[in-house]
Design a protein around this motif. Sequence first.
Motif, PDB file in Angstrom:
ATOM      1  N   HIS A  69       0.835  -1.204   0.000  1.00 43.74           N
ATOM      2  CA  HIS A  69       0.000   0.000   0.000  1.00 43.74           C
ATOM      3  C   HIS A  69       0.866   1.249   0.000  1.00 43.74           C
ATOM      4  CE1 HIS A  69      -2.630  -3.079   1.949  1.00 43.74           C
ATOM      5  NE2 HIS A  69      -3.526  -2.528   1.161  1.00 43.74           N
ATOM      6  N   GLY A  70       0.291   2.337  -0.499  1.00 44.16           N
ATOM      7  CA  GLY A  70       0.905   3.634  -0.281  1.00 44.16           C
ATOM      8  C   GLY A  70       0.770   3.988   1.194  1.00 44.16           C
ATOM      9  N   LEU A  71       1.404   5.080   1.604  1.00 43.69           N
ATOM     10  CA  LEU A  71       1.428   5.411   3.026  1.00 43.69           C
ATOM     11  C   LEU A  71       1.283   6.916   3.229  1.00 43.69           C
ATOM     12  CD1 LEU A  71       1.985   4.447   5.995  1.00 43.69           C
ATOM     13  CD2 LEU A  71       4.395   5.009   5.558  1.00 43.69           C
ATOM     14  N   HIS A 146       7.397   4.178  -3.283  1.00 51.44           N
ATOM     15  CA  HIS A 146       7.209   5.250  -4.256  1.00 51.44           C
ATOM     16  C   HIS A 146       5.902   6.008  -4.032  1.00 51.44           C
ATOM     17  CE1 HIS A 146      10.674   3.875  -6.496  1.00 51.44           C
ATOM     18  NE2 HIS A 146      10.178   2.643  -6.518  1.00 51.44           N
ATOM     19  N   ARG A 147       5.124   5.580  -3.049  1.00 52.35           N
ATOM     20  CA  ARG A 147       3.841   6.251  -2.772  1.00 52.35           C
ATOM     21  C   ARG A 147       3.739   6.589  -1.276  1.00 52.35           C
ATOM     22  NH1 ARG A 147      -1.073   3.605  -3.791  1.00 52.35           N
ATOM     23  NH2 ARG A 147      -0.121   1.562  -3.449  1.00 52.35           N
ATOM     24  N   SER A 170       5.767  11.743  -2.105  1.00 51.84           N
ATOM     25  CA  SER A 170       4.904  11.689  -3.277  1.00 51.84           C
ATOM     26  C   SER A 170       3.785  12.712  -3.239  1.00 51.84           C
ATOM     27  CB  SER A 170       4.298  10.285  -3.411  1.00 51.84           C
ATOM     28  OG  SER A 170       5.317   9.313  -3.541  1.00 51.84           O
ATOM     29  N   PHE A 171       3.443  13.212  -2.045  1.00 54.05           N
ATOM     30  CA  PHE A 171       2.357  14.176  -1.902  1.00 54.05           C
ATOM     31  C   PHE A 171       2.404  14.753  -0.497  1.00 54.05           C
ATOM     32  CE2 PHE A 171       0.811  10.005  -0.690  1.00 54.05           C
ATOM     33  CZ  PHE A 171       0.219  10.233   0.541  1.00 54.05           C
ATOM     34  N   VAL A 172       1.662  15.836  -0.289  1.00 55.41           N
ATOM     35  CA  VAL A 172       1.532  16.454   1.032  1.00 55.41           C
ATOM     36  C   VAL A 172       0.089  16.904   1.221  1.00 55.41           C
ATOM     37  CG1 VAL A 172       2.128  18.487   2.430  1.00 55.41           C
ATOM     38  CG2 VAL A 172       3.934  17.205   1.272  1.00 55.41           C
ATOM     39  N   ILE A 173      -0.464  16.618   2.394  1.00 48.47           N
ATOM     40  CA  ILE A 173      -1.766  17.149   2.790  1.00 48.47           C
ATOM     41  C   ILE A 173      -1.505  18.069   3.971  1.00 48.47           C
ATOM     42  CG2 ILE A 173      -4.075  16.625   3.665  1.00 48.47           C
ATOM     43  CD1 ILE A 173      -3.827  13.862   2.335  1.00 48.47           C
ATOM     44  N   ALA A 174      -1.676  19.375   3.756  1.00 42.65           N
ATOM     45  CA  ALA A 174      -1.387  20.381   4.784  1.00 42.65           C
ATOM     46  C   ALA A 174      -2.709  20.947   5.301  1.00 42.65           C
ATOM     47  CB  ALA A 174      -0.519  21.492   4.206  1.00 42.65           C
ATOM     48  N   VAL A 175      -2.965  20.739   6.585  1.00 42.60           N
ATOM     49  CA  VAL A 175      -4.235  21.132   7.203  1.00 42.60           C
ATOM     50  C   VAL A 175      -4.002  22.323   8.129  1.00 42.60           C
ATOM     51  CG1 VAL A 175      -6.153  20.369   8.654  1.00 42.60           C
ATOM     52  CG2 VAL A 175      -5.061  18.757   7.077  1.00 42.60           C
ATOM     53  N   SER A 176      -4.565  23.473   7.773  1.00 44.61           N
ATOM     54  CA  SER A 176      -4.466  24.688   8.597  1.00 44.61           C
ATOM     55  C   SER A 176      -3.028  25.044   8.962  1.00 44.61           C
ATOM     56  CB  SER A 176      -5.293  24.528   9.887  1.00 44.61           C
ATOM     57  OG  SER A 176      -6.628  24.244   9.624  1.00 44.61           O
ATOM     58  N   PRO A 177      -2.082  24.998   8.022  1.00 46.53           N
ATOM     59  CA  PRO A 177      -0.687  25.301   8.378  1.00 46.53           C
ATOM     60  C   PRO A 177      -0.449  26.804   8.483  1.00 46.53           C
ATOM     61  CG  PRO A 177      -0.840  24.885   6.039  1.00 46.53           C
ATOM     62  CD  PRO A 177      -2.225  24.676   6.587  1.00 46.53           C
ATOM     63  N   PRO A 264       2.446  17.089  -5.532  1.00 47.13           N
ATOM     64  CA  PRO A 264       1.019  17.337  -5.328  1.00 47.13           C
ATOM     65  C   PRO A 264       0.742  17.714  -3.872  1.00 47.13           C
ATOM     66  CG  PRO A 264       1.338  15.345  -6.605  1.00 47.13           C
ATOM     67  CD  PRO A 264       2.693  15.757  -6.120  1.00 47.13           C
ATOM     68  N   VAL A 265       0.141  18.878  -3.675  1.00 45.14           N
ATOM     69  CA  VAL A 265      -0.147  19.376  -2.338  1.00 45.14           C
ATOM     70  C   VAL A 265      -1.632  19.684  -2.224  1.00 45.14           C
ATOM     71  CG1 VAL A 265       0.242  21.241  -0.669  1.00 45.14           C
ATOM     72  CG2 VAL A 265       2.158  20.369  -2.033  1.00 45.14           C
TER      73      VAL A 265
END
Length: 354
Positions: A69-71, A146-147, A170-177, A264-265
């Motif tokens: 799985h990706g992580l 890779h994920r 591979s990506f970033v999820i930024a919550v209220s930074p 990808p953000v």
Amino acid sequence: MSPKIRPRRRGLRIAAWSLVMVLVVAAGLAGVVLWQNSYAMDEQRVSIRHGGHTLNGVLATPKDGRKRHGLVVYIHGDGPVDATHDDGYKPLWEANAKAGYASLSWDKPGVAGAPGNWLEQSMDDRADEAVAAVAWARARPDIDGHRIGLWGASQAGWVLPKVAAKTPVSFVIAVSPAINWLRQGRYNLLAELRADGASASRTKAEIAKSDTTRRLLARHATFEEYVRAMGGDADGMTADRWGFISKNYTADATQDLRALRGVPVLLALAGHDINVDTADTERTYRKVLDAGGALTVERYPDAAHSLLKQSIEQSDLKTTLTALFSPRSLFADRFLDGQRQFLEDLGRGSNASP
């Protein structure tokens, strides 16, 4: 049978049936709580070695039968946060699992029996910790190296780009930074004063106190000097907290964000955020990252800083009851689905990193 005994027996029967009904209702409510707090994923405790000590973590994986799985690696916000954030992360982990991604998180140092003290960490220390967690995950046969991407909230805004500068993500999820520590602190102070309906004189006094604190930080004052400057009233400040602020008050994510160009953000912003100036955050993210076309900005008008619904977060009773009986409903409308959709789109290549 004596007529004096019948009413007594009738009363006992009524009491017995009432007790049975109470027990049935209690069992039903307990069943609802257990059902609502059961999530479509597997969880296991894990240990990650870093810097001569152990990070106590939780790895949550999808129940989809796949071998790899990706992580999503979780970076906490401020405060003494454990691996599950008191189970508050679990609806998010479930959304990740539905998209085919595992989730990894760990107790902050000194929390839930973990060694160390998180208040002794700089933002660079926290980034190094996350880099070690990513390396640990890449070595696992059940994780697709890779994920691997990052999820971070609030204070993690200063950590996420530092991690990306040290290891590929591979990506970033930024919550209220937040962007700048000092600007964020002043924004938060003024927003809370407005929310409290503070008088002009109180506002002036609080700003003067904040300015004094800034001057003390700039000249590397000790905690004892801070207490004396505040007239002997620490007002909740501790020596450890003062040390933490002294290490990190110059934090500014503007330059570090360049490490996320082309990645990808997903930037998630709340409509009722009194902690972070979301306009400043969005403006900076767009200035630094928009050119590559990999930035997605989502606003949640009904959300507070934590991305919980503001109407729920304002009440401790509502928060507790919702957490018990419908924990997924704690979050702003579309937030969980938006996170899942972002990850699914990555899998389809619509936002794939070059």
